[in-house]
Write an enzyme that holds these catalytic residues in place. Sequence first.
Site, mmCIF file in Angstrom:
data_model
loop_
_atom_site.group_PDB
_atom_site.id
_atom_site.type_symbol
_atom_site.label_atom_id
_atom_site.label_comp_id
_atom_site.label_asym_id
_atom_site.label_seq_id
_atom_site.Cartn_x
_atom_site.Cartn_y
_atom_site.Cartn_z
ATOM 1 N N TYR A 1 0.827 -1.216 0.000
ATOM 2 C CA TYR A 1 0.000 0.000 0.000
ATOM 3 C C TYR A 1 0.858 1.262 0.000
ATOM 4 O O TYR A 1 1.747 1.432 0.827
ATOM 5 C CB TYR A 1 -0.876 -0.009 1.235
ATOM 6 N N SER B 1 1.276 -7.660 1.875
ATOM 7 C CA SER B 1 0.263 -6.707 2.322
ATOM 8 C C SER B 1 -0.722 -6.441 1.177
ATOM 9 O O SER B 1 -1.374 -7.359 0.702
ATOM 10 C CB SER B 1 0.918 -5.420 2.831
ATOM 11 N N GLN B 2 -0.800 -5.202 0.679
ATOM 12 C CA GLN B 2 -1.660 -4.948 -0.484
ATOM 13 C C GLN B 2 -1.231 -5.812 -1.659
ATOM 14 O O GLN B 2 -2.059 -6.381 -2.377
ATOM 15 C CB GLN B 2 -1.596 -3.480 -0.876
ATOM 16 N N ASP C 1 0.159 -8.609 14.296
ATOM 17 C CA ASP C 1 -0.060 -7.639 13.219
ATOM 18 C C ASP C 1 -1.313 -6.805 13.473
ATOM 19 O O ASP C 1 -2.430 -7.319 13.399
ATOM 20 C CB ASP C 1 -0.204 -8.391 11.896
ATOM 21 N N HIS D 1 3.374 -6.322 11.329
ATOM 22 C CA HIS D 1 3.071 -6.329 9.900
ATOM 23 C C HIS D 1 4.296 -6.593 9.023
ATOM 24 O O HIS D 1 4.144 -6.844 7.827
ATOM 25 C CB HIS D 1 2.416 -5.009 9.501
#
Length: 535
Positions: A305, A399-400, A485, A514
């Site tokens: 992200y 993640s993203q 996370d 994360h």
Amino acid sequence: MSLEVETPVQTQGARTLARGLQLLEWVAASPDGARVSDLAVQTGLDRGTVSRLLGTLRDAGYIRQRPTDRRYSLSSKLTRLSQGYLAQIDLRAVAQAALIALRDEVNETIHLAIVEGNRTVFTDQLEPERSVRATSAIGQVLPLHVTAMGRAILAAMPLAERKPMQDHLVTEYLYDSFIRDKARLDEEIALAETRGWATVDRGDDVTRIPAGLQRLMKTDLTEPDLWAYRSSAPEPDDFDAFWQQALDEPAPLNPTFTAVASPLRTVDLFDVTFQGAHGDQIHGWLYLPKADVRGTSAVVQYVGYGGGRGHPLESLAWSAAGYAHLVMDTRGQGSGHRRGVTPDPHGSGPAVPGYMTRGLHDPSEYYYRRVFVDAVRAVDVLASRTEVDPARIAVVGGSQGGAIALAVAALRNDVAACAAFVPFLSDFRRASIITDEGPYKELGRYLATHRDAEDEVFATLSYFDGVNLAKRNHTPTFVSAALMDPICPPSTVFGGYHNLAGSKQLKLWNYNAHEGGGPMDDALAMQFFEAALGA
């Protein structure tokens, strides 16, 4: 020399006092609280006498009776009365160094408090070096739910201890200005536990008062509960038709590969463009290992992200391992941590800063529809290279980027393998409730303003939810999650993982947030791809 003769009244009074002190000692020796029946056995007194003496001690404030189980325990009055005891064991003195360090770090007023029953007792306060100072709270006794300090304390309690306390607070204070309903209080305390700090709305000039709590391996669910968890995210009836229409948009791919001079000796570098969703031009980097080390396997990587394709030297691991490697630039991003060059020329209705709420009013205009279509077409770009075997292309991201990789593996039936590290965009409604971290926080901020749009928002998001996409994913898939996370809480990752329809493998990092496994995630993904694709 005269002798004082005890009167019957004095003798009876002394005996009663002795019995009361004896009970006090037995209560003090009962860390889990003492019951009347147990005290009667221990002291040899009948239950009626024990009850009367306990009632006197309670009314005098020396002990308290817990409303949850009716057991008796000591109150803080004993500490306040015993100045000699305080001089020897002073909580304020023990905590002083930590309080000073915290005050100096955040430059805010710091409070120290203890719990008495279902109330917070403020025992100390340190002020920062500034002209505006808070009103002294020392000596205040307030219900736990009224203060951010109290809510942080509740959030740090074991659930078995916290739940009866919260239930009693709701029973005693329901419909006051701080408890509107039990579910809301439960959600707020659970949110405080997940994010590591608590807030309370005071309705004055400073409406959000935070208090931190120590994070000791806090998770939204324990590991056994994560394996048992199943998401209840709804799926729209036209889910497959929606994505078929999106992928069938008539638009030529028109890939271009422009060689870029670089100091890399084992890799040829290309600046890539192709047409993504709506024919928009998307950029990327292509790394082709030299022929003597290159196989025919390939990897498409998607970025986290806020990031873009980055500098060419930021993404060398996969080509160093012998894979042809395409890094897709994420439209409209690329200014958060890795730079990008691809714009998103499409507007949006009202949205909060970020990307999560762009076009939320209509699935066909939602931001991630364009991103997912771009990502699907990026696989075709890599497959167009003669150096690549189209049957041996894998997708990867964190993640993203992990969410995008999972979406591509679900929306195509020809991806050979997938790896998603601490993936985002999954179990949206749960994520929006249990974490106050971005980017999921963008949903909460949007709905706090657009109060009547909740159903519409989650109806749109259901088309992009990793929980629903996973059911279409028959690709061999490696997933990682991190127990601590707060950005992509592990239960949201497990919600999608459990729905994966193909062979799958999950690595849970117990002591990480994360960042997940970092380079160890890459190493595990390489092992996974080698098994799925061959060298």
